[in-house]
Scaffold this active site. Structure first.
Site, PDB file in Angstrom:
ATOM      1  N   ARG A 114      71.648  68.630  17.926  1.00  0.00           N
ATOM      2  CA  ARG A 114      72.495  68.543  18.430  1.00  0.00           C
ATOM      3  C   ARG A 114      72.826  70.167  19.203  1.00  0.00           C
ATOM      4  NH1 ARG A 114      74.261  64.339  19.228  1.00  0.00           N
ATOM      5  NH2 ARG A 114      75.402  62.794  18.576  1.00  0.00           N
ATOM      6  N   GLU A 165      78.564  71.237  25.425  1.00  0.00           N
ATOM      7  CA  GLU A 165      79.218  70.393  26.537  1.00  0.00           C
ATOM      8  C   GLU A 165      80.529  70.211  26.756  1.00  0.00           C
ATOM      9  OE1 GLU A 165      76.174  67.298  24.848  1.00  0.00           O
ATOM     10  OE2 GLU A 165      74.864  68.872  23.760  1.00  0.00           O
ATOM     11  N   HIS A 186      71.371  66.409  27.913  1.00  0.00           N
ATOM     12  CA  HIS A 186      71.959  65.363  26.595  1.00  0.00           C
ATOM     13  C   HIS A 186      71.440  63.970  27.040  1.00  0.00           C
ATOM     14  CE1 HIS A 186      74.038  64.960  22.400  1.00  0.00           C
ATOM     15  NE2 HIS A 186      73.228  63.810  22.510  1.00  0.00           N
ATOM     16  N   ILE A 187      70.132  63.815  27.013  1.00  0.00           N
ATOM     17  CA  ILE A 187      69.997  62.336  28.001  1.00  0.00           C
ATOM     18  C   ILE A 187      68.622  61.732  26.532  1.00  0.00           C
ATOM     19  CG2 ILE A 187      70.058  62.403  30.175  1.00  0.00           C
ATOM     20  CD1 ILE A 187      66.802  63.291  30.205  1.00  0.00           C
ATOM     21  N   ALA A 239      68.394  59.896  23.805  1.00  0.00           N
ATOM     22  CA  ALA A 239      68.829  58.188  24.044  1.00  0.00           C
ATOM     23  C   ALA A 239      69.000  57.383  25.832  1.00  0.00           C
ATOM     24  CB  ALA A 239      69.396  58.145  23.283  1.00  0.00           C
TER      25      ALA A 239
HETATM   26  P1  NAD Z   1      68.275  61.258  10.261  1.00  0.00           P
HETATM   27  O1  NAD Z   1      69.447  61.260   9.555  1.00  0.00           O
HETATM   28  O2  NAD Z   1      67.463  60.045  10.451  1.00  0.00           O
HETATM   29  O3  NAD Z   1      67.563  63.053   9.921  1.00  0.00           O
HETATM   30  C1  NAD Z   1      67.846  63.679  10.520  1.00  0.00           C
HETATM   31  C2  NAD Z   1      67.889  64.714   8.359  1.00  0.00           C
HETATM   32  O4  NAD Z   1      67.854  65.811   8.612  1.00  0.00           O
HETATM   33  C3  NAD Z   1      67.333  63.987   7.352  1.00  0.00           C
HETATM   34  O5  NAD Z   1      66.642  63.520   6.604  1.00  0.00           O
HETATM   35  C4  NAD Z   1      68.752  64.937   6.450  1.00  0.00           C
HETATM   36  O6  NAD Z   1      67.789  64.973   4.457  1.00  0.00           O
HETATM   37  C5  NAD Z   1      68.279  66.194   7.690  1.00  0.00           C
HETATM   38  N1  NAD Z   1      68.103  67.374   6.656  1.00  0.00           N
HETATM   39  C6  NAD Z   1      69.900  67.671   6.898  1.00  0.00           C
HETATM   40  N2  NAD Z   1      70.311  68.866   5.993  1.00  0.00           N
HETATM   41  C7  NAD Z   1      69.365  69.654   6.715  1.00  0.00           C
HETATM   42  C8  NAD Z   1      68.187  70.827   6.769  1.00  0.00           C
HETATM   43  N3  NAD Z   1      69.988  71.897   6.745  1.00  0.00           N
HETATM   44  N4  NAD Z   1      66.934  71.313   7.180  1.00  0.00           N
HETATM   45  C9  NAD Z   1      66.046  70.318   7.178  1.00  0.00           C
HETATM   46  N5  NAD Z   1      66.307  69.222   8.249  1.00  0.00           N
HETATM   47  C10 NAD Z   1      67.669  68.689   6.885  1.00  0.00           C
HETATM   48  O7  NAD Z   1      68.777  61.897  11.573  1.00  0.00           O
HETATM   49  P2  NAD Z   1      68.003  61.325  13.050  1.00  0.00           P
HETATM   50  O8  NAD Z   1      68.624  59.633  13.549  1.00  0.00           O
HETATM   51  O9  NAD Z   1      66.417  61.521  12.340  1.00  0.00           O
HETATM   52  O10 NAD Z   1      68.723  62.169  14.289  1.00  0.00           O
HETATM   53  C11 NAD Z   1      68.594  63.476  14.351  1.00  0.00           C
HETATM   54  C12 NAD Z   1      69.529  63.964  14.808  1.00  0.00           C
HETATM   55  O11 NAD Z   1      69.695  64.149  16.408  1.00  0.00           O
HETATM   56  C13 NAD Z   1      71.177  64.197  14.672  1.00  0.00           C
HETATM   57  O12 NAD Z   1      71.703  65.160  15.316  1.00  0.00           O
HETATM   58  C14 NAD Z   1      71.105  63.508  16.293  1.00  0.00           C
HETATM   59  O13 NAD Z   1      72.839  63.483  16.339  1.00  0.00           O
HETATM   60  C15 NAD Z   1      70.473  63.824  17.286  1.00  0.00           C
HETATM   61  N6  NAD Z   1      70.397  62.333  18.427  1.00  0.00           N
HETATM   62  C16 NAD Z   1      70.684  63.226  19.603  1.00  0.00           C
HETATM   63  C17 NAD Z   1      69.906  62.581  20.892  1.00  0.00           C
HETATM   64  C18 NAD Z   1      69.938  62.916  21.612  1.00  0.00           C
HETATM   65  O14 NAD Z   1      70.295  62.680  23.083  1.00  0.00           O
HETATM   66  N7  NAD Z   1      69.540  64.105  22.081  1.00  0.00           N
HETATM   67  C19 NAD Z   1      69.821  60.899  20.329  1.00  0.00           C
HETATM   68  C20 NAD Z   1      70.122  60.471  19.248  1.00  0.00           C
HETATM   69  C21 NAD Z   1      70.006  61.216  18.467  1.00  0.00           C
END
Ligand code: NAD
Length: 322
Positions: free
Chosen positions: A248, A277, A295-296, A298
């Site tokens: 994010r 963004e 932001h691609i 997914a």
């Molecule tokens: P998830 O919930 O499976 O994993 C996130 C992890 O971060 C969790 O295990 C949580 O315990 C951990 N966490 C929370 N606070 C933390 C900290 N301070 N330090 C370290 N770890 C911490 O989520 P995910 O499915 O793995 O997604 C992760 C991120 O990717 C999200 O922000 C999501 O929005 C983003 N994302 C981005 C795209 C993109 O297009 N770039 C696509 C999908 C997801």
């Protein structure tokens, strides 16, 4: 017949599954200022969104017929979850469907930056025919990923997918996650019908930062309104560390990143997400040591199909229980 407005679209496979189950699916986008009117006038029961449409408390309040809001993807920051929960509107998302695609984009940025491709692609277009030798020299000190240490901050679904891919490349994986003590990663080698489990114990952030050659962030967002990687964390990094953010915007302090890139403390960065963004700051967009994507994470055919099918299953399941 239940009616679904897929306001940011839905993959063809998910749409077909819903239609086969007897749902009507509309994919024509309603503009923000006409969304409530469209939902009410056309009797939609379900609103499906990706990240573009904002599902605010005002919108839900104006559409009492809405029973279900679906977010095709992971983050739920564009939906007012508090209002939805208080008003019995169910919210579903598709958390696992895009992990592999995001993980692969992380490696696209890593491989790109390791060989200066973000800059080489750009300059070869305009100078490749006149300055070939100079460019060859400019990009002569690339680095390999194999044998290096990758630090994964946030060891959830995507973090673990990144870890498995890194192990497959011969990297050492270290990870930090305050809520996960350890995880078993799997290195799949389909051709050898092999699945090798590797257990990784997480470590405090500072240790991961100190050990890693490459750091990639997979946390839910800013923590208590603050970046996870700022000037202090960068100070603990080895000189020449690489930083990737496909989680994010705002999770890396963009000011601190620019300073560290210019000082050579950070070798290069890969950014898929940005604080501002859809108008990221120009200094990031024009920096030769940043590999960029809009932001691609997914946005692959495979992830979109999985998201569509997972969402269709969730909607069908919801109305079966209803
Ligand atoms: P998830 O919930 O499976 O994993 C996130 C992890 O971060 C969790 O295990 C949580 O315990 C951990 N966490 C929370 N606070 C933390 C900290 N301070 N330090 C370290 N770890 C911490 O989520 P995910 O499915 O793995 O997604 C992760 C991120 O990717 C999200 O922000 C999501 O929005 C983003 N994302 C981005 C795209 C993109 O297009 N770039 C696509 C999908 C997801």
């Amino acid at each position: 017949m239940k009616r679904i407005l897929a306001n940011d679209g839905i993959d063809a496979a998910g749409k077909a599954m819903l239609e086969k189950a007897g749902f009507f699916v509309e994919t024509t986008k309603a503009a923000d200022n006409h969304l409530a009117e469209t939902i009410n006038n056309e009797n939609f029961d379900v609103l499906l969104v990706r990240s573009a449409t904002k599902v605010t408390a005002n919108l839900m309040q104006a559409c009492p017929r809405l029973k279900l809001v679906g977010r095709a993807g992971v983050g739920l920051d564009n939906i007012d979850l508090t209002y939805a929960a208080a008003n019995d509107i169910k919210v579903v998302n598709t958390p696992a469907a895009s992990s592999q695609s995001v993980a692969e984009l992380v490696f696209a940025h890593l491989f790109s930056g390791a060989r200066f491709l973000q800059d080489a692609n750009f300059r070869m277009r305009t100078e490749g025919d006149t300055k070939f030798a100079a460019l060859k020299k400019a990009y002569s000190a690339g680095i390999e990923l194999q044998g290096k240490t990758i630090g994964i901050v946030g060891f959830g679904r995507i973090g673990q997918a990144v870890g498995s891919m890194a192990l497959g490349l011969g990297m050492t994986v270290v990870a930090s996650d305050p809520y996960i003590q350890e995880a078993t990663l799997h290195v799949h080698i389909p051709q050898a019908k092999a699945d090798i489990p590797v257990n990784i114990k997480t470590e405090p952030l500072e240790m991961v930062i100190r050990k890693a050659d490459f750091i990639t962030l997979h946390v839910p967002g800013k923590i208590n309104g603050k970046a996870v990687i700022g000037a202090t964390e960068i100070k603990h990094m080895q000189t020449g560390t690489v930083l990737i953010n496909a989680s994010r915007g705002g999770v890396i302090d963009e000011d601190a990143l620019l300073v560290a890139l210019d000082q050579g403390k950070i070798r290069f960065a890969g950014l898929d997400v940005f604080e501002n963004e859809p108008t990221p700051r120009t200094e990031l967009l024009t920096h030769p040591a940043i590999s960029l994507s809009p932001h691609i994470g997914a946005s692959t055919n495979e992830a979109q199909e999985r998201i569509g099918l997972e969402m269709a299953n969730a909607i069908i399941g919801f109305f079966k229980e209803d």
